[in-house]
Design an enzyme around this catalytic site. Structure first.
Site, PDB file in Angstrom:
ATOM      1  N   GLU A 170       1.369   0.679   5.094  1.00  0.00           N
ATOM      2  CA  GLU A 170       0.856   0.589   6.343  1.00  0.00           C
ATOM      3  C   GLU A 170       1.778   1.362   7.383  1.00  0.00           C
ATOM      4  O   GLU A 170       2.770   0.876   7.619  1.00  0.00           O
ATOM      5  CB  GLU A 170       0.911  -0.766   6.790  1.00  0.00           C
ATOM      6  CG  GLU A 170       0.066  -1.234   8.006  1.00  0.00           C
ATOM      7  CD  GLU A 170       0.871  -1.744   9.209  1.00  0.00           C
ATOM      8  OE1 GLU A 170      -0.010  -2.141   9.960  1.00  0.00           O
ATOM      9  OE2 GLU A 170       2.029  -1.918   9.143  1.00  0.00           O
ATOM     10  N   ASP A 230       3.595  -3.712   3.875  1.00  0.00           N
ATOM     11  CA  ASP A 230       3.582  -4.252   5.082  1.00  0.00           C
ATOM     12  C   ASP A 230       4.555  -3.568   5.762  1.00  0.00           C
ATOM     13  O   ASP A 230       5.578  -3.649   5.332  1.00  0.00           O
ATOM     14  CB  ASP A 230       3.362  -5.871   5.275  1.00  0.00           C
ATOM     15  CG  ASP A 230       3.437  -6.215   6.823  1.00  0.00           C
ATOM     16  OD1 ASP A 230       2.252  -6.185   7.168  1.00  0.00           O
ATOM     17  OD2 ASP A 230       4.478  -6.677   7.045  1.00  0.00           O
TER      18      ASP A 230
END
Ligand code: LM2
Ligand code: CA
Length: 474
Positions: free
Chosen positions: A225, A188
């Site tokens: 990401e 993330d």
């Protein structure tokens, strides 16, 4: 870090957003394994702060590295990992390494009971203190890489991955997951961390667990990401694993919506300025884009006909490693998963046709989608051949002699003969139906002895795509 460690005859990742570990274990055994899915992105496993309205995004605010969330306990996580690996489905964990939870209105308490005082940067359970964080500043200018990496994203206290204690805690967390059988990680907010720090962290990771069936010396699969834009180029992360290719979703959106003729999409990929095939994780939507258009234009289950066409194109095409979204329904973008009055997540309920109920959408259980996952497995070794288009947004292609797909994104019916590379025979279209006692419940397509097939996709058909493959002949 680029090998997802799929088992043979398995491909495609599905994001079971906010699912509980016990339900995932069942899904691996009853559905995903038998249907040939390659792996699952699971929601964060690390303990998060409780936010009273229980939005889905509370799980992006960690309070400790304990394995306890609304998806389940550590024991349930371990049990799920064992069962999914056994069922032939790999697990990738969404990990939050960039930050810890923001200041809260009241006390910061985690779902497992851990306490923190975010304002003073004390996360007692880890523990972290002020020395583990970057100085207070806010990410506002995306053209300043130092700010993007060293300042806070939405007030989320920014860990300094240059500090040895932070690295040590992160490595411990990731290795504990490897030890219990995960195959990899979705990182993330990777854009908000220095690639050089990530490289050091990854170099300290253990090999995947032999006890859980991974081959000797396997490295974890890691995907990042990274949303392109500003001063940060996705290429900075190339050496570290795979990267989410947001430009693919945006482009495909235009193609399926008819804003850019689909005829151009034969070579979507590197020639379009997208990243290298082996670096790209591709998707039609993800949990962020389906809620807000600011990250990427995206099709979602809410426009189901177009959505199924986009997913079918992605799965039939050779570019990138595909990830499918499996959602819960929502009216407001903050809304959390289906839950009871005690805030416990409710398990999905399945209807007679296998689709989900009780607030779960389960795109992966839509026939048009899981049959395309199977299509991808079957055509796996063949390239795109016999590309056909109407000079606009009706397209078709073969995957060698194993499969054929046609899509109509145009404003008029598709009714024409198209040349395929398939052997002669009568095929059952896996989008509109399935084979049942040697008849087809949907459309049939006849390929003649010279490879020609009459193909029909009418504007008022339920689906704008048709697909046939060698294992579904009548
Ligand atoms: C991600 N990738 O880099 C996730 O895909 C994305 O879903 C996460 O944001 C983000 N990074 C941080 O991990 C989500 C959500 C935000 C939410 C954060 C933290 O999209 O809206 O921010 O999680 O929970 C929320 C509030 C925001 C507030 C912040 C801190 O929406 O207004 O900022 O919490 O209290 C003051
Ligand atoms: Ca950062």
């Amino acid at each position: 870090y680029k090998n997802p460690h799929f088992l043979p005859e398995h491909d495609t990742i599905v994001h079971l957003f906010e699912w509980k570990w016990n339900d995932i274990a069942e899904e691996c055994e009853n559905f995903l394994g038998p249907k040939g899915f390659g792996g699952i992105q699971i929601s964060p496993v690390q303990e998060n702060v409780i936010i009273s309205t229980r939005p889905w995004w509370e799980r992006y605010q960690p309070i400790s590295y304990k394995f306890i969330t609304r998806s389940g306990s550590e024991d349930e996580l371990k049990n799920m990992l064992k069962r999914c690996n056994k069922a032939g489905v790999r697990i990738y964990v969404d990990i939050i390494l960039n930050h810890m939870c923001a200041d809260q209105e009241g006390d910061a308490i985690g779902v497992g009971g851990s306490h923190a005082d975010p304002a003073s940067r004390n996360y007692y359970e880890v523990p972290f203190d002020k020395s583990d964080f970057n100085e207070l500043c806010t990410v506002t200018a995306y053209n300043d890489p130092v700010q993007v990496r060293n300042c806070e994203l939405f007030g989320l206290h920014d860990l300094n991955q240059g500090v040895e204690n932070v690295r040590y805690k992160i490595v411990g967390f990731m290795n504990a997951l490897i030890d219990i059988g995960v195959a990899g990680f979705r990182v993330d907010a990777a854009k908000h961390m220095w690639p050089a720090d990530l490289e050091i962290i990854y170099s300290r990771l253990d090999n995947l667990s032999i006890a859980h069936g991974f081959e000797k010396n396997s490295r974890p699969f890691i995907y990042h990401e990274v949303v392109d834009g500003g001063s940060i180029s996705v290429t900075e992360y190339n050496g570290l694993g795979v990267i989410t290719e947001f430009k693919y979703s945006t482009n495909l959106y235009d193609g399926i919506k008819g804003l850019n003729p689909l005829k151009w999409f034969a070579n979507i990929g590197e020639e379009w300025g997208l990243m290298k095939n082996s670096d790209a994780l591709v998707f039609v939507d993800n949990h962020d884009t389906q809620r807000s258009g600011y990250l990427a234009k995206s099709l979602t289950h809410k426009e189901s006909k177009l959505y199924k066409m986009a997913v079918a194109f992605m799965l039939a095409h050779t570019y990138g490693l595909p990830q499918i979204m499996s959602s819960f329904s929502f009216d407001s973008p903050n809304q959390g998963p289906p839950a009871d009055s005690q805030d416990n997540i409710i398990s999905p309920v399945f209807k007679e046709d296998g689709s989900c109920d009780d607030g779960w959408i389960c795109e992966h259980r839509w026939r048009q989608i899981y049959n395309m996952v199977n299509f991808r497995n079957i055509v796996n070794n063949s390239t795109i051949t016999e590309w056909w288009d109407n000079w606009n947004s009706q397209v078709a292609f073969s995957r060698g002699n194993a499969g054929f797909i046609a899509i109509n994104s145009d404003s008029y019916d598709l009714k024409t003969d198209i040349h395929t590379q398939l052997p002669a025979g009568t095929y059952c279209d896996i989008i509109s139906g399935y084979k049942k006692n040697n008849t087809c419940t949907g459309k049939t397509v006849v390929v003649n002895s010279t490879g020609w097939a009459y193909v029909e996709l009418l504007l008022n058909d339920e689906d704008g795509v048709l697909a046939i493959h060698k294992n579904e002949m009548l």
